[in-house]
Structure formats: C-alpha cells, structure tokens
Design an enzyme around this catalytic site. Sequence first.
Site, mmCIF file in Angstrom:
data_model
loop_
_atom_site.group_PDB
_atom_site.id
_atom_site.type_symbol
_atom_site.label_atom_id
_atom_site.label_comp_id
_atom_site.label_asym_id
_atom_site.label_seq_id
_atom_site.Cartn_x
_atom_site.Cartn_y
_atom_site.Cartn_z
ATOM 1 N N SER A 172 1.902 -9.834 -1.091
ATOM 2 C CA SER A 172 1.406 -8.317 -0.627
ATOM 3 C C SER A 172 1.795 -7.829 0.381
ATOM 4 O O SER A 172 1.908 -6.794 0.561
ATOM 5 C CB SER A 172 -0.028 -8.282 -1.089
ATOM 6 O OG SER A 172 -1.013 -8.960 -0.349
ATOM 7 N N GLU A 195 -9.969 6.961 3.840
ATOM 8 C CA GLU A 195 -10.574 5.966 4.854
ATOM 9 C C GLU A 195 -9.751 4.513 5.081
ATOM 10 O O GLU A 195 -8.962 4.287 4.418
ATOM 11 C CB GLU A 195 -12.018 5.394 4.138
ATOM 12 C CG GLU A 195 -11.714 4.189 2.904
ATOM 13 C CD GLU A 195 -10.816 4.606 1.762
ATOM 14 O OE1 GLU A 195 -10.619 5.690 1.409
ATOM 15 O OE2 GLU A 195 -10.225 3.601 1.356
ATOM 16 N N LYS A 212 0.732 -1.145 0.116
ATOM 17 C CA LYS A 212 0.085 -0.006 0.002
ATOM 18 C C LYS A 212 0.800 1.184 0.038
ATOM 19 O O LYS A 212 0.288 2.409 -0.609
ATOM 20 C CB LYS A 212 -1.179 -0.114 1.124
ATOM 21 C CG LYS A 212 -2.141 -0.898 0.999
ATOM 22 C CD LYS A 212 -3.223 -0.815 1.708
ATOM 23 C CE LYS A 212 -4.204 -1.481 1.640
ATOM 24 N NZ LYS A 212 -4.140 -3.129 2.153
HETATM 25 C C1 LIG Z 1 -5.071 -4.227 1.780
HETATM 26 C C2 LIG Z 1 -4.262 -5.421 1.332
HETATM 27 C C3 LIG Z 1 -4.669 -6.291 0.414
HETATM 28 C C4 LIG Z 1 -5.884 -5.948 -0.460
HETATM 29 O O1 LIG Z 1 -5.928 -5.052 -1.115
HETATM 30 P P1 LIG Z 1 -5.727 -4.817 -2.762
HETATM 31 O O2 LIG Z 1 -5.809 -3.431 -2.908
HETATM 32 O O3 LIG Z 1 -6.701 -5.942 -3.471
HETATM 33 O O4 LIG Z 1 -4.435 -5.158 -3.001
HETATM 34 C C5 LIG Z 1 -3.905 -7.298 -0.115
HETATM 35 N N1 LIG Z 1 -2.879 -7.709 1.046
HETATM 36 C C6 LIG Z 1 -2.285 -6.679 2.117
HETATM 37 C C7 LIG Z 1 -1.150 -7.223 2.615
HETATM 38 C C8 LIG Z 1 -3.256 -5.892 2.040
HETATM 39 O O5 LIG Z 1 -2.550 -4.635 3.500
#
Ligand SMILES: *Cc1c(COP(=O)(O)O)cnc(C)c1O
Length: 396
Positions: free
Chosen positions: A381, A115, A93
Amino acid sequence: MKLKIDTMPTEEGFFGNYGGQYIDENLKNEFKKIADKFLELKDDKSFNDELNYLLKHYVGRPSAMYFAKNLSQKYGAEIYLKREDLNHTGAHKINHSLGEALLAKRMGKTKIIAETGAGQHGVATATAAALMGLECDIYMGEIDIQKEKPNVDKMRILGANVVCVKEGSRTLKEAVDAAFRAYINEYETAIYAIGSVVGPHPFPMIVEHFQSVIGKEAREQFLEMTNSLPDYLVACVGGGSNSIGIFNGFLEDGEVKIFGVEPLGKSEKIGENAASLTYGKDGIIHGFKCKLLQDENGDIAQAYSIASGLDYPGVGPKHCYLQQIGRAEYVTISDKEALDAFFELSKMEGIIPALESSHAVAYGLKLAQKNPNKRILINLSGRGDKDVEFVLSHKN
Ligand SMILES: *Cc1c(COP(=O)(O)O)cnc(C)c1O
C-alpha cells in the site's frame, strides 16, 4: 468459480448489517446531495476522463505489478507485489484524495476539510487541493502534530491550514470529531474528505469506488503475467481502503482466497492492538456501524499499532460484511512480525515498505512458507520513507 457479491451498499448505506448514517439531522440533506452527485459522476465520461488523465500523468498509474523473485526463491511460493508505494505521495491514498477533490470541484465547493492521524491522508488531501486550487483545512491532534513533523511541514508547504486539536487524547479520534464539527458550519462551501472507507454513508462507497482502480489493474496485470489468478490475495486493513480497493478486483473469483491483515500490535489485549474485526463488537463510531474495539463498559477503546495508519478502533462496513458472509478472512500480524517483514522486503528485494504494508508482507510470507508453489499477491500500500527514522530508533 464465479461468485455474486454485492458491491454497492443499500440506499441507506448498509453492507449487510454494517454502515448506515448515524449523523446530525442537519447534514442528511447535504449527504444526500453528495451521494447523488457521486452516483451521477461515477458514470460520467468527462469526469472519468479527467480523473483517468490525472491517475496516469500525475499519480503514475497503472502502478507496477512486480514478481518478487528473491523472496519467491527463499520462501517457496510465487510472490507478487502490487506497487502502490510507487504512486505520487507514496501510497494509495492519493487515488481517493484526487477523486474526492474532483467531486468537490464538480459540486462547486471551494474548500476541503479533512482529518489526519499520522499525516498521510492530510498530505494526500493537501496535494489534491493544491493541484485543484481548493482551500484545505486539515484537523490533526496536538500529539500527532508533534510526532509527525515532516508531514505537517509538507501540508503547510502545500498550502494547507493545519488545525491543532487539543481535546481528549489529542489524536485521530478527536481530530475526526473536530473536523466534523467544523464541517457542520461550513458544508455549503466545503466538502468533507474522509481518509478511508469509513464514516457515514456515502463516504465508504465513494472512497471504495476510487480505490477500486487498484484491483482492476491488478487483475489484468496478474492474468497477463501468469495466465492465471492468484491463489491468495493479501492486504493490510486499517480503515480498509487499500484492501477493499484490491479485493474488489477479485471478489467474484471464488478460487482466490482473500486475506485482510489487521494489526495485533503488542498483544491480544484491548488497548494494545487495532484488530477491530478480530476483537471488536458491533458498535457505532463516527456516524457508522461496524466492528468496533470497546472496553468492558462498551466505550470505544484506544487503538494501538506500530503503524500509525492502522490504529483506528473501527473498520469499514464492507469488510464487516465480507467477514460475515465468509468471502474474506481476517487475520493478525504483530508489531514484531511487521518489523521483521519491513527488513526482509528491504534486504531481499530493495523495496522499503511502509510499516502498514509490512503487515501484509509478513502474512504473505507466512502463507508462502506453508503453501509451496502457490501464487500469492500482496498489496504494497505504501513506501517506508516516513518510517525509516522511527524503525531505526526502535531497533534497540
Ligand atoms: C493510511 C494507510 C493505510 C491504512 O489505511 P487503509 O484505509 O486501511 O488502506 C495502509 N497503508 C498505508 C501506506 C497508509 O498510508
């Protein structure tokens, strides 16, 4: 096999039938200004120099590409992980939060409004705001504030103002509504910084652009390590930002099969999952058109997943388009399968993944078992520090 895929939306913000701008007339002019400034800056050398400097020295990019040797031996395919979990603040993010904050500065704004659900986007936004000397209001549901205390504490330490939203179900959807209402009164001095590739045009386009660094790096790193492209590419899909970020590096490579993994939660029943592309129907949420989870009356349904970063009833318009044209396939993984993958990656490789990312890992491992000797790239992610306490308390 080179494919041609449109990466940009139409001028009205449509990817195929999805996206667009279903908003208050008052905001249309301001959103046009944001879109125009973004389109100018994305090719501006001084803007990109500043962003790239921060991505390298502040975030720690390029994030590593890791060959998961132990998992590969056990499951029979070559498994690679793109390590977004190693970024500053622990997930992907920060890539778009920094971009949005830089855009705010270049537009002369003094405040960021955002948000947050679980608090991950709130922490990333508060971090970017602290770094750039911007004020920061984070709207968060009362229930989420109670549930996610460590992230609320972090946002406050970083200097953000956490605004408690007490309407409706007191979670993410109402937080977005409240943040938008506040923004309508403050848009001359503030910018809205959305948390994924969702919302009205131009936000999906902007967030996608800043996240595409993941796929750009991953393609180069993968080619360098293996002299080939992956056979399969896997990422989890909440709103869809980490997935579109890595997918974009490989969309035109027809030989790469692309999988987006949605949360099946507890079951296929509406209300017990957050698999919008799998069980949703066309609808409008938060100013854009997408596949949307709806109840029998056509009202927006509750979304649920063990991973709070995935429990949004809608999904980014580009994913709806990629599904429609058949370029990406969207599959599901249950809470239970994600939890198993959380422990498997932790124990086999010494990497504790976020519960969101564990969905991608779970599907990657399924592919590996069925497809020996193939090369599988999974986007990790984020890291799992935030989930440790919850996972242990639910492991009965
Ligand atoms: C917020 C988040 C997601 C989901 O958000 P996307 O916009 O679909 O990427 C996935 N993995 C992590 C670690 C997150 O913090």
